[in-house]
Design a protein around this motif. Structure first.
Motif, PDB file in Angstrom:
ATOM      1  N   ALA A  46       0.846  -1.189   0.000  1.00 50.93           N
ATOM      2  CA  ALA A  46       0.000   0.000   0.000  1.00 50.93           C
ATOM      3  C   ALA A  46       0.883   1.241   0.000  1.00 50.93           C
ATOM      4  O   ALA A  46       2.116   1.164   0.002  1.00 50.93           O
ATOM      5  N   ALA A  47       0.240   2.404  -0.015  1.00 56.84           N
ATOM      6  CA  ALA A  47       0.916   3.684   0.121  1.00 56.84           C
ATOM      7  C   ALA A  47      -0.029   4.593   0.883  1.00 56.84           C
ATOM      8  O   ALA A  47      -1.203   4.724   0.508  1.00 56.84           O
ATOM      9  N   ARG A  48       0.451   5.205   1.945  1.00 53.50           N
ATOM     10  CA  ARG A  48      -0.427   6.048   2.751  1.00 53.50           C
ATOM     11  C   ARG A  48      -0.941   7.252   1.970  1.00 53.50           C
ATOM     12  O   ARG A  48      -1.979   7.821   2.302  1.00 53.50           O
ATOM     13  N   ALA A  49      -0.225   7.640   0.930  1.00 52.68           N
ATOM     14  CA  ALA A  49      -0.629   8.800   0.139  1.00 52.68           C
ATOM     15  C   ALA A  49      -1.896   8.536  -0.660  1.00 52.68           C
ATOM     16  O   ALA A  49      -2.666   9.462  -0.944  1.00 52.68           O
ATOM     17  N   CYS A  50      -2.123   7.293  -1.031  1.00 55.26           N
ATOM     18  CA  CYS A  50      -3.177   6.942  -1.981  1.00 55.26           C
ATOM     19  C   CYS A  50      -4.506   6.680  -1.273  1.00 55.26           C
ATOM     20  O   CYS A  50      -4.567   5.847  -0.362  1.00 55.26           O
ATOM     21  N   ASN A  54      -5.375   3.575   1.141  1.00 61.41           N
ATOM     22  CA  ASN A  54      -5.720   3.931   2.513  1.00 61.41           C
ATOM     23  C   ASN A  54      -6.946   3.153   2.988  1.00 61.41           C
ATOM     24  O   ASN A  54      -7.044   2.755   4.154  1.00 61.41           O
ATOM     25  N   ARG A  55      -7.880   2.892   2.065  1.00 62.91           N
ATOM     26  CA  ARG A  55      -9.045   2.069   2.408  1.00 62.91           C
ATOM     27  C   ARG A  55      -8.605   0.710   2.948  1.00 62.91           C
ATOM     28  O   ARG A  55      -9.099   0.220   3.960  1.00 62.91           O
ATOM     29  N   ALA A  56      -7.687   0.060   2.202  1.00 65.23           N
ATOM     30  CA  ALA A  56      -7.247  -1.279   2.576  1.00 65.23           C
ATOM     31  C   ALA A  56      -6.510  -1.263   3.908  1.00 65.23           C
ATOM     32  O   ALA A  56      -6.648  -2.186   4.721  1.00 65.23           O
ATOM     33  N   VAL A 273      -3.728   8.028   8.696  1.00 63.86           N
ATOM     34  CA  VAL A 273      -3.640   9.144   7.759  1.00 63.86           C
ATOM     35  C   VAL A 273      -2.299   9.853   7.907  1.00 63.86           C
ATOM     36  O   VAL A 273      -1.924  10.263   9.013  1.00 63.86           O
ATOM     37  N   ASP A 274      -1.598  10.021   6.805  1.00 61.67           N
ATOM     38  CA  ASP A 274      -0.309  10.714   6.784  1.00 61.67           C
ATOM     39  C   ASP A 274      -0.455  11.928   5.871  1.00 61.67           C
ATOM     40  O   ASP A 274      -0.306  11.837   4.651  1.00 61.67           O
TER      41      ASP A 274
END
Length: 345
Positions: A46-50, A54-56, A273-274
């Motif tokens: 994953a990537a916190r930016a996306c 973020n859903r996953a 959240v980042d």
């Protein structure tokens, strides 16, 4: 998901169209696609930016799947080739041994022609991507992975509500989740105006729906709330200005702003959240929209912790379940990347 990959497309004179041809194989209890549910076998990349990834991250945490599904995180920026593991020592994912998520896609499809998107569920033994169908992935976390849910996990996709939920999530995706992109990447004034009108019509509709009920489906959090939240969390820092969704800020919508703060202050939401990575991703990667790559200093995010008073509507956030525990130490968002949360988090 990436917004500069071939998973998305834009033209000079038409509306933004997202390529939604994902890898549709699924990880299921019966393993019918060759990928059986098995604790420890898969790694969520994953990537916190996306917002889609973020859903996953949120669903995995709410359901307590951390022991069953490990997680690797890509950095907030990428080039046209792929998301990269630049947050890890040496820029290499410690489990897969890859520098780029692209390598996991090519391990299964050597000539994979579409965008290298997050989230992706990777089969660790083969080091090959099993699926990147982000919408189905989180529903499968709720259903196919039930054996590995934590005690007290909430029911995020209740069977009795699925018909209405599915319709609602389609509308929210079309007009809000993807609607902000249709504004931001519009190739003409006409396509922008159309997307902008649809976005705000739906946000006004949601404002009315949530005026007298705490969550989208009533008294408890469901996947529908997760899907809306990740867009709302990015609205003022990114979509309002960067994507020209600027009729109002989220913080100027009394109901949706209180609803978003309610979720943000709920364990499993705000602690994923980042904001620093979110802003860096959009303003640096989208050079067609922001050619200078200057990342704005604002807005002030401390207001996410202000009282929301949504508890006055009643409801039980986790239904008959309980909140998740604290994030794993390796998965804590750096304090300087977001508005500080209460010490208990």
């Amino acid at each position: 998901m990436s917004d500069t990959d071939t998973s998305t497309a834009e033209t000079d004179d038409r509306e933004f169209v997202r390529d939604t041809r994902y890898i549709t194989s699924r990880v299921t209890r019966d393993g019918r696609d060759g990928y059986p549910v098995e604790a420890g076998r898969y790694r969520l990349i994953a990537a916190r930016a996306c917002p889609w990834a973020n859903r996953a991250i949120i669903v995995r945490r709410l359901l307590g799947l951390e022991d069953a599904i490990s997680m690797g995180l890509c950095g907030p920026t990428h080039d046209e080739r792929s998301w990269t593991f630049d947050l890890d020592p040496g820029g290499v994912d410690p489990v897969l041994g890859y520098e780029r998520l692209q390598q996991a896609y090519f391990a299964r499809f050597p000539d994979y022609p579409r965008g290298i998107t997050v989230p992706a569920l990777v089969d660790v033994p083969s080091r090959a991507v099993a699926t990147n169908d982000y919408a189905q992935l989180t529903l499968d976390f709720s259903t196919e992975w039930a054996e590995f849910h934590r005690h007290g996990a909430p029911e995020l996709y209740p069977e009795r509500l699925r018909g209405e939920m599915d319709e609602l999530m389609v509308a929210v995706y079309r007009d809000v989740n993807n609607g902000v992109y249709r504004c931001g990447f519009a190739g003409s004034q006409r396509s922008y105006d159309h997307a902008y009108a649809r976005l705000w019509e739906r946000l006004d509709w949601l404002e009315n729906r949530l005026a007298d009920q705490r969550y989208l489906m009533g008294e408890a959090i469901t996947e529908a709330d997760v899907r809306l939240f990740t867009t709302l969390a990015r609205f003022d820092p990114v979509y309002h200005g960067h994507f020209k969704c600027n009729r109002q800020k989220l913080s100027e919508l009394p109901v949706l702003w209180a609803y978003a703060r309610d979720l943000f202050q709920t364990p499993g939401f705000g602690d994923t959240v980042d904001f620093a990575q979110i802003k860096r991703h959009y303003y640096v990667v989208h050079t067609g929209v922001n050619p200078t790559r200057i990342v704005p200093a604002g807005p002030d995010l401390a207001n996410w912790l202000s009282p929301h008073y949504r508890e006055q509507l009643g409801g039980r956030p986790f239904g008959d379940g309980t909140p998740p525990g604290a994030p794993r130490p390796a998965e804590i968002v750096p304090a300087e990347h977001w508005a500080p949360l209460p010490p208990a988090w």
